[in-house]
Design a protein around this motif. Sequence first.
Motif, PDB file in Angstrom:
ATOM      1  N   SER A   1       9.202 -13.518   3.196  1.00 54.62           N
ATOM      2  CA  SER A   1       8.602 -14.583   2.397  1.00 54.62           C
ATOM      3  C   SER A   1       7.239 -14.158   1.851  1.00 54.62           C
ATOM      4  CB  SER A   1       8.450 -15.846   3.246  1.00 54.62           C
ATOM      5  OG  SER A   1       7.729 -16.842   2.541  1.00 54.62           O
ATOM      6  N   ASP A   2       6.388 -13.611   2.723  1.00 48.44           N
ATOM      7  CA  ASP A   2       5.061 -13.179   2.276  1.00 48.44           C
ATOM      8  C   ASP A   2       5.172 -12.034   1.273  1.00 48.44           C
ATOM      9  OD1 ASP A   2       3.640 -15.065   3.668  1.00 48.44           O
ATOM     10  OD2 ASP A   2       3.251 -13.812   5.402  1.00 48.44           O
ATOM     11  N   TYR A   3       6.121 -11.132   1.498  1.00 44.84           N
ATOM     12  CA  TYR A   3       6.329 -10.017   0.571  1.00 44.84           C
ATOM     13  C   TYR A   3       6.773 -10.545  -0.800  1.00 44.84           C
ATOM     14  CZ  TYR A   3       8.268  -5.734  -1.454  1.00 44.84           C
ATOM     15  OH  TYR A   3       8.549  -4.686  -2.293  1.00 44.84           O
ATOM     16  N   TYR A   4       7.707 -11.471  -0.790  1.00 40.67           N
ATOM     17  CA  TYR A   4       8.223 -12.043  -2.040  1.00 40.67           C
ATOM     18  C   TYR A   4       7.107 -12.722  -2.842  1.00 40.67           C
ATOM     19  CZ  TYR A   4      10.563 -15.384  -5.121  1.00 40.67           C
ATOM     20  OH  TYR A   4      10.956 -16.124  -6.204  1.00 40.67           O
ATOM     21  N   TYR A   5       6.341 -13.596  -2.181  1.00 39.31           N
ATOM     22  CA  TYR A   5       5.323 -14.357  -2.907  1.00 39.31           C
ATOM     23  C   TYR A   5       4.142 -13.479  -3.340  1.00 39.31           C
ATOM     24  CZ  TYR A   5       7.890 -18.619  -2.072  1.00 39.31           C
ATOM     25  OH  TYR A   5       8.877 -19.584  -2.079  1.00 39.31           O
ATOM     26  N   ALA A   6       3.844 -12.444  -2.561  1.00 44.26           N
ATOM     27  CA  ALA A   6       2.784 -11.506  -2.974  1.00 44.26           C
ATOM     28  C   ALA A   6       3.213 -10.738  -4.226  1.00 44.26           C
ATOM     29  CB  ALA A   6       2.471 -10.538  -1.837  1.00 44.26           C
ATOM     30  N   CYS A   7       4.472 -10.316  -4.268  1.00 46.24           N
ATOM     31  CA  CYS A   7       4.977  -9.605  -5.451  1.00 46.24           C
ATOM     32  C   CYS A   7       5.049 -10.530  -6.661  1.00 46.24           C
ATOM     33  CB  CYS A   7       6.359  -9.002  -5.173  1.00 46.24           C
ATOM     34  SG  CYS A   7       6.317  -7.575  -4.067  1.00 46.24           S
ATOM     35  N   GLN A   8       5.408 -11.795  -6.435  1.00 42.76           N
ATOM     36  CA  GLN A   8       5.425 -12.773  -7.525  1.00 42.76           C
ATOM     37  C   GLN A   8       4.020 -12.944  -8.109  1.00 42.76           C
ATOM     38  OE1 GLN A   8       8.889 -13.043  -8.122  1.00 42.76           O
ATOM     39  NE2 GLN A   8       8.387 -15.161  -8.613  1.00 42.76           N
ATOM     40  N   ALA A   9       3.034 -13.025  -7.209  1.00 41.82           N
ATOM     41  CA  ALA A   9       1.654 -13.253  -7.649  1.00 41.82           C
ATOM     42  C   ALA A   9       1.092 -12.051  -8.405  1.00 41.82           C
ATOM     43  CB  ALA A   9       0.772 -13.571  -6.442  1.00 41.82           C
ATOM     44  N   SER A  10       1.476 -10.837  -7.991  1.00 42.00           N
ATOM     45  CA  SER A  10       0.904  -9.633  -8.608  1.00 42.00           C
ATOM     46  C   SER A  10       1.767  -9.071  -9.735  1.00 42.00           C
ATOM     47  CB  SER A  10       0.716  -8.548  -7.543  1.00 42.00           C
ATOM     48  OG  SER A  10       1.972  -8.142  -7.012  1.00 42.00           O
TER      49      SER A  10
ATOM     50  N   THR B   1       4.521  -7.462  -9.289  1.00 44.36           N
ATOM     51  CA  THR B   1       5.012  -6.154  -8.836  1.00 44.36           C
ATOM     52  C   THR B   1       6.495  -6.237  -8.504  1.00 44.36           C
ATOM     53  OG1 THR B   1       2.849  -5.794  -7.804  1.00 44.36           O
ATOM     54  CG2 THR B   1       4.633  -4.305  -7.160  1.00 44.36           C
ATOM     55  N   PRO B   2       7.321  -5.315  -9.012  1.00 46.11           N
ATOM     56  CA  PRO B   2       8.747  -5.315  -8.655  1.00 46.11           C
ATOM     57  C   PRO B   2       8.923  -5.056  -7.154  1.00 46.11           C
ATOM     58  CG  PRO B   2       8.327  -3.875 -10.544  1.00 46.11           C
ATOM     59  CD  PRO B   2       6.996  -4.239  -9.973  1.00 46.11           C
ATOM     60  N   MET B   3       9.865  -5.747  -6.541  1.00 45.75           N
ATOM     61  CA  MET B   3      10.133  -5.570  -5.113  1.00 45.75           C
ATOM     62  C   MET B   3      11.042  -4.366  -4.894  1.00 45.75           C
ATOM     63  SD  MET B   3      10.784  -9.544  -3.966  1.00 45.75           S
ATOM     64  CE  MET B   3      11.788  -9.905  -5.423  1.00 45.75           C
ATOM     65  N   VAL B   4      10.743  -3.583  -3.862  1.00 45.02           N
ATOM     66  CA  VAL B   4      11.599  -2.446  -3.510  1.00 45.02           C
ATOM     67  C   VAL B   4      12.584  -2.888  -2.420  1.00 45.02           C
ATOM     68  CG1 VAL B   4       9.778  -0.784  -4.089  1.00 45.02           C
ATOM     69  CG2 VAL B   4      10.032  -1.561  -1.711  1.00 45.02           C
ATOM     70  N   PRO B   5      13.690  -2.174  -2.244  1.00 49.78           N
ATOM     71  CA  PRO B   5      14.659  -2.568  -1.219  1.00 49.78           C
ATOM     72  C   PRO B   5      14.068  -2.550   0.194  1.00 49.78           C
ATOM     73  CG  PRO B   5      15.648  -1.013  -2.759  1.00 49.78           C
ATOM     74  CD  PRO B   5      14.180  -1.035  -3.056  1.00 49.78           C
ATOM     75  N   ILE B   6      14.339  -3.618   0.924  1.00 45.14           N
ATOM     76  CA  ILE B   6      13.988  -3.724   2.342  1.00 45.14           C
ATOM     77  C   ILE B   6      15.297  -3.652   3.113  1.00 45.14           C
ATOM     78  CG2 ILE B   6      12.845  -5.061   4.135  1.00 45.14           C
ATOM     79  CD1 ILE B   6      10.898  -4.290   1.906  1.00 45.14           C
TER      80      ILE B   6
ATOM     81  N   HIS C   1       0.838  -1.206   0.000  1.00 45.48           N
ATOM     82  CA  HIS C   1       0.000   0.000   0.000  1.00 45.48           C
ATOM     83  C   HIS C   1       0.871   1.254   0.000  1.00 45.48           C
ATOM     84  CE1 HIS C   1      -3.325   2.695   0.873  1.00 45.48           C
ATOM     85  NE2 HIS C   1      -2.629   3.182   1.889  1.00 45.48           N
ATOM     86  N   LYS C   2       1.948   1.243   0.805  1.00 47.12           N
ATOM     87  CA  LYS C   2       2.822   2.426   0.881  1.00 47.12           C
ATOM     88  C   LYS C   2       3.613   2.622  -0.417  1.00 47.12           C
ATOM     89  CE  LYS C   2       3.311   2.529   5.914  1.00 47.12           C
ATOM     90  NZ  LYS C   2       4.213   2.324   7.077  1.00 47.12           N
ATOM     91  N   VAL C   3       3.962   1.524  -1.073  1.00 43.32           N
ATOM     92  CA  VAL C   3       4.619   1.643  -2.381  1.00 43.32           C
ATOM     93  C   VAL C   3       3.682   2.349  -3.368  1.00 43.32           C
ATOM     94  CG1 VAL C   3       5.484   0.353  -4.381  1.00 43.32           C
ATOM     95  CG2 VAL C   3       6.192  -0.309  -2.079  1.00 43.32           C
ATOM     96  N   ALA C   4       2.404   1.980  -3.320  1.00 43.32           N
ATOM     97  CA  ALA C   4       1.413   2.623  -4.193  1.00 43.32           C
ATOM     98  C   ALA C   4       1.270   4.116  -3.866  1.00 43.32           C
ATOM     99  CB  ALA C   4       0.066   1.930  -4.050  1.00 43.32           C
ATOM    100  N   GLU C   5       1.548   4.480  -2.598  1.00 44.86           N
ATOM    101  CA  GLU C   5       1.468   5.884  -2.169  1.00 44.86           C
ATOM    102  C   GLU C   5       2.733   6.668  -2.515  1.00 44.86           C
ATOM    103  OE1 GLU C   5      -1.046   7.639  -0.141  1.00 44.86           O
ATOM    104  OE2 GLU C   5      -2.248   6.079  -1.044  1.00 44.86           O
ATOM    105  N   GLY C   6       3.784   5.951  -2.943  1.00 45.83           N
ATOM    106  CA  GLY C   6       4.999   6.657  -3.339  1.00 45.83           C
ATOM    107  C   GLY C   6       6.277   6.239  -2.652  1.00 45.83           C
ATOM    108  N   CYS C   7       6.229   5.210  -1.788  1.00 43.41           N
ATOM    109  CA  CYS C   7       7.443   4.739  -1.107  1.00 43.41           C
ATOM    110  C   CYS C   7       8.340   3.966  -2.071  1.00 43.41           C
ATOM    111  CB  CYS C   7       7.090   3.827   0.062  1.00 43.41           C
ATOM    112  SG  CYS C   7       6.759   4.705   1.582  1.00 43.41           S
TER     113      CYS C   7
END
Length: 310
Positions: free
Chosen positions: A197-206, A208-213, A172-178
């Motif tokens: 893990s949840d972030y990775y698989y959610a991005c795979q499913a959608s 969406t490119p992953m941002v640095p954590i 959600h925060k990425v969509a807001e500009g993070c």
Amino acid sequence: MSTNLHTKITQRQSGILLYGITPPKANNTPEKIAEIAALQVERIAPLNVDGLVLYDIQDEADRTDAARPFPFLATLDPLTYSRDYLAALDIPKINYRCVGKYTPEAFRADVAAMGQGVSVFVGAASREQQVSLSVAQAYALRRDTNADLLVGGVAIPERHLVKNDEHLRVAHKVAEGCSFFVTQCVYNVEAAKNFLSDYYYACQASGTPMVPIIFTITPCGSVKTLEFMKWLGISIPKWLENDLIHSGDILAKSLDVCKGIFAELLQYANEKGIPVGCNVESVAIRKDEIEASLQLVRDVQAMFAASVAR
């Protein structure tokens, strides 16, 4: 570092290394603040990190009924400290903003003043906290006032243990500009890996490119510091708390723990191609704890170098 921090973030690269400090207490004289700043410049300049994090401190008493182990003392505004006292430090500054304590007008002025800089917007410590500005409003102000300001958010792996939705908050925060996230200090590697893990698989499913954590690690030099970390909401497994308390040298033990935690997170992320970085936090005033944080920077640099060489 050879590559600009902006480039590393916008290209979603792994290996970002930050050093995090708290500005001096606001009740210091200008002369004392200048003295502290000169020591910090001398200490940080040789580190060869990608950026310096400057925390914006807020009283988090609303978050818990437990007594605060250390009294709350206001610190100098990070933007002021960065601009007026750390100009000699030629590395990017990441100015935190606890947005709730600013009026929309004051926040808009700060966002405009940061130009093409980097900031992390932090929300309220709890739902009970009275705020003048919400994080959503802060993102909107940034879009309207200074779209060139690179903005990061805060990720809290411990919250994922309870709510299992930290990856959704990040999305959600990425969509807001993070463009990146810095975590709360990590002492629970399982919580951090569950979130990743949840972030990775959610991005795979959608798709969406992953941002640095960017994972925060910090040495712990005393039982009182350990109590304060727990008060702040940092999850420390009971077995680890026991080991730290009974280690005989809590600082040396915590240094080993921090190295082990980040090494495990880096290996896990590299296997999946998740861009991760490290923020070594140094908020203590004791010399041995400061030295431990500097050693931790060197240890993480060695880990990054080894992972690139593979």
